[in-house]
Write a protein that holds these residues in place. Structure first.
Motif, PDB file in Angstrom:
ATOM      1  N   UNK A 157       0.864  -1.184   0.000  1.00 45.65           N
ATOM      2  CA  UNK A 157       0.000   0.000   0.000  1.00 45.65           C
ATOM      3  C   UNK A 157       0.898   1.232   0.000  1.00 45.65           C
ATOM      4  N   UNK A 158       0.824   1.986  -1.063  1.00 49.30           N
ATOM      5  CA  UNK A 158       1.716   3.117  -1.237  1.00 49.30           C
ATOM      6  C   UNK A 158       1.184   4.380  -0.586  1.00 49.30           C
ATOM      7  N   UNK A 159       1.939   4.939   0.349  1.00 50.27           N
ATOM      8  CA  UNK A 159       1.545   6.196   0.966  1.00 50.27           C
ATOM      9  C   UNK A 159       2.672   7.205   0.828  1.00 50.27           C
ATOM     10  N   UNK A 160       2.517   8.357   1.462  1.00 49.07           N
ATOM     11  CA  UNK A 160       3.471   9.443   1.311  1.00 49.07           C
ATOM     12  C   UNK A 160       4.867   9.041   1.792  1.00 49.07           C
ATOM     13  N   UNK A 161       4.936   8.231   2.843  1.00 47.98           N
ATOM     14  CA  UNK A 161       6.245   7.824   3.359  1.00 47.98           C
ATOM     15  C   UNK A 161       7.052   7.074   2.300  1.00 47.98           C
ATOM     16  N   UNK A 162       6.369   6.258   1.508  1.00 50.98           N
ATOM     17  CA  UNK A 162       7.052   5.531   0.446  1.00 50.98           C
ATOM     18  C   UNK A 162       7.603   6.458  -0.626  1.00 50.98           C
ATOM     19  N   UNK A 163       6.839   7.507  -0.954  1.00 49.90           N
ATOM     20  CA  UNK A 163       7.311   8.498  -1.923  1.00 49.90           C
ATOM     21  C   UNK A 163       8.527   9.236  -1.373  1.00 49.90           C
ATOM     22  N   UNK A 164       8.476   9.588  -0.090  1.00 52.50           N
ATOM     23  CA  UNK A 164       9.612  10.267   0.537  1.00 52.50           C
ATOM     24  C   UNK A 164      10.850   9.363   0.513  1.00 52.50           C
ATOM     25  N   UNK A 165      10.653   8.079   0.776  1.00 47.05           N
ATOM     26  CA  UNK A 165      11.762   7.132   0.762  1.00 47.05           C
ATOM     27  C   UNK A 165      12.395   7.069  -0.622  1.00 47.05           C
ATOM     28  N   UNK A 166      11.563   6.963  -1.658  1.00 48.52           N
ATOM     29  CA  UNK A 166      12.076   6.911  -3.021  1.00 48.52           C
ATOM     30  C   UNK A 166      12.772   8.225  -3.390  1.00 48.52           C
ATOM     31  N   UNK A 167      12.244   9.349  -2.926  1.00 48.53           N
ATOM     32  CA  UNK A 167      12.867  10.648  -3.194  1.00 48.53           C
ATOM     33  C   UNK A 167      14.295  10.680  -2.648  1.00 48.53           C
ATOM     34  N   UNK A 168      14.489  10.140  -1.436  1.00 48.93           N
ATOM     35  CA  UNK A 168      15.833  10.115  -0.848  1.00 48.93           C
ATOM     36  C   UNK A 168      16.768   9.237  -1.675  1.00 48.93           C
ATOM     37  N   UNK A 169      16.261   8.086  -2.122  1.00 45.30           N
ATOM     38  CA  UNK A 169      17.085   7.222  -2.965  1.00 45.30           C
ATOM     39  C   UNK A 169      17.486   7.935  -4.250  1.00 45.30           C
ATOM     40  N   UNK A 170      16.534   8.616  -4.886  1.00 41.83           N
ATOM     41  CA  UNK A 170      16.815   9.290  -6.149  1.00 41.83           C
ATOM     42  C   UNK A 170      17.854  10.390  -5.971  1.00 41.83           C
ATOM     43  N   UNK A 171      17.745  11.121  -4.871  1.00 49.20           N
ATOM     44  CA  UNK A 171      18.714  12.192  -4.614  1.00 49.20           C
ATOM     45  C   UNK A 171      20.118  11.616  -4.504  1.00 49.20           C
ATOM     46  N   UNK A 172      20.239  10.466  -3.853  1.00 50.63           N
ATOM     47  CA  UNK A 172      21.544   9.834  -3.676  1.00 50.63           C
ATOM     48  C   UNK A 172      22.040   9.224  -4.985  1.00 50.63           C
ATOM     49  N   UNK A 173      21.182   8.497  -5.692  1.00 50.04           N
ATOM     50  CA  UNK A 173      21.590   7.827  -6.924  1.00 50.04           C
ATOM     51  C   UNK A 173      21.996   8.820  -8.005  1.00 50.04           C
ATOM     52  N   UNK A 174      21.366   9.977  -8.021  1.00 48.08           N
ATOM     53  CA  UNK A 174      21.688  10.968  -9.049  1.00 48.08           C
ATOM     54  C   UNK A 174      23.025  11.657  -8.825  1.00 48.08           C
ATOM     55  N   UNK A 175      23.706  11.331  -7.723  1.00 44.82           N
ATOM     56  CA  UNK A 175      25.070  11.825  -7.524  1.00 44.82           C
ATOM     57  C   UNK A 175      26.100  10.912  -8.173  1.00 44.82           C
ATOM     58  N   UNK A 176      25.652   9.724  -8.605  1.00 44.73           N
ATOM     59  CA  UNK A 176      26.565   8.744  -9.211  1.00 44.73           C
ATOM     60  C   UNK A 176      26.624   8.998 -10.719  1.00 44.73           C
TER      61      UNK A 176
END
Length: 225
Positions: A157-176
């Protein structure tokens, strides 16, 4: 991780401004470079925070209070903490986290989607499941039909916390430089409207997954919004 319980005020200086008056608060300085400010209420959600990477500078104010300035290394945005009294200040080495152990359905969703990554779109190829990062594993890392990197976060069940989690991953991955640009897909059996709005605002695609379809019981495929 450094934990501080202190009487402090907080000023956010950036695209907007925000002020938290003097009060007792919990301050978390994490090893990933993030800083968050917590109160007794609001469960786990911080009152204010600064995502990594950021740096902390401690100085003395004209009124005798300690001033801790947290500056985001890229945007220049700041959290200015004016500290009157410190009741607790400790540091702890937590080490590498083994990651969240998903329940059976969520783990099976990840396995099935990885096996049939083409259900996300034509030309998709799998890089790996549980792609490791400094803040936890990304459920699925893959490439789309144009060769761009895609990070997939899976939930029942996708809620806002999951979106926030993915946002953090994207911020980190986009530094590579070997991976960027990396875009995100938030995939779940059910996605709450608020989570869908937040994901769309952040440029993250949403996919509604049919667990039975992925198991081969129904011919339907996930719907991309």
């Amino acid at each position: 991780m450094r934990l501080v319980i202190a009487q402090c005020s907080v000023d956010y200086v950036g695209r907007l401004t925000a002020h938290l008056p003097m009060a007792p608060r919990l301050l978390l300085f994490k090893a990933d470079g993030s800083v968050s400010v917590h109160a007794e209420e609001r469960a786990f959600k911080p009152l204010n925070w600064m995502n990594p990477p950021c740096s902390v500078h401690e100085s003395s104010g004209e009124d005798g209070t300690d001033v801790w300035t947290v500056t985001h290394d890229k945007s220049g945005e700041k959290l200015v903490l004016r500290v009157q009294d410190v009741w607790h200040d400790s540091s702890h080495e937590l080490g590498a986290d083994p990651g969240l152990q998903k329940d059976g359905v969520e783990a099976h969703l990840q396995e099935l989607l990885a096996e049939h990554i083409g259900t996300l779109g034509e030309g998709y190829t799998l890089i790996r499941r549980e792609y490791p990062t400094a803040i936890g594993p990304v459920d699925i890392l893959c490439r789309d039909g144009h060769g761009s990197t895609v990070a997939v976060e899976l939930k029942r069940r996708g809620d806002i916390d999951g979106v926030e989690q993915l946002t953090r991953y994207l911020e980190l991955l986009n530094r590579d430089p070997a991976l960027k640009p990396v875009r995100g897909i938030f995939a779940a059996q059910e996605i709450k409207p608020q989570a869908r709005v937040l994901a769309t605002d952040r440029g993250i695609d949403c996919v509604t997954l049919d667990y039975e379809a992925l198991r081969g019981i129904e011919p339907d495929t996930p719907r991309l919004f």
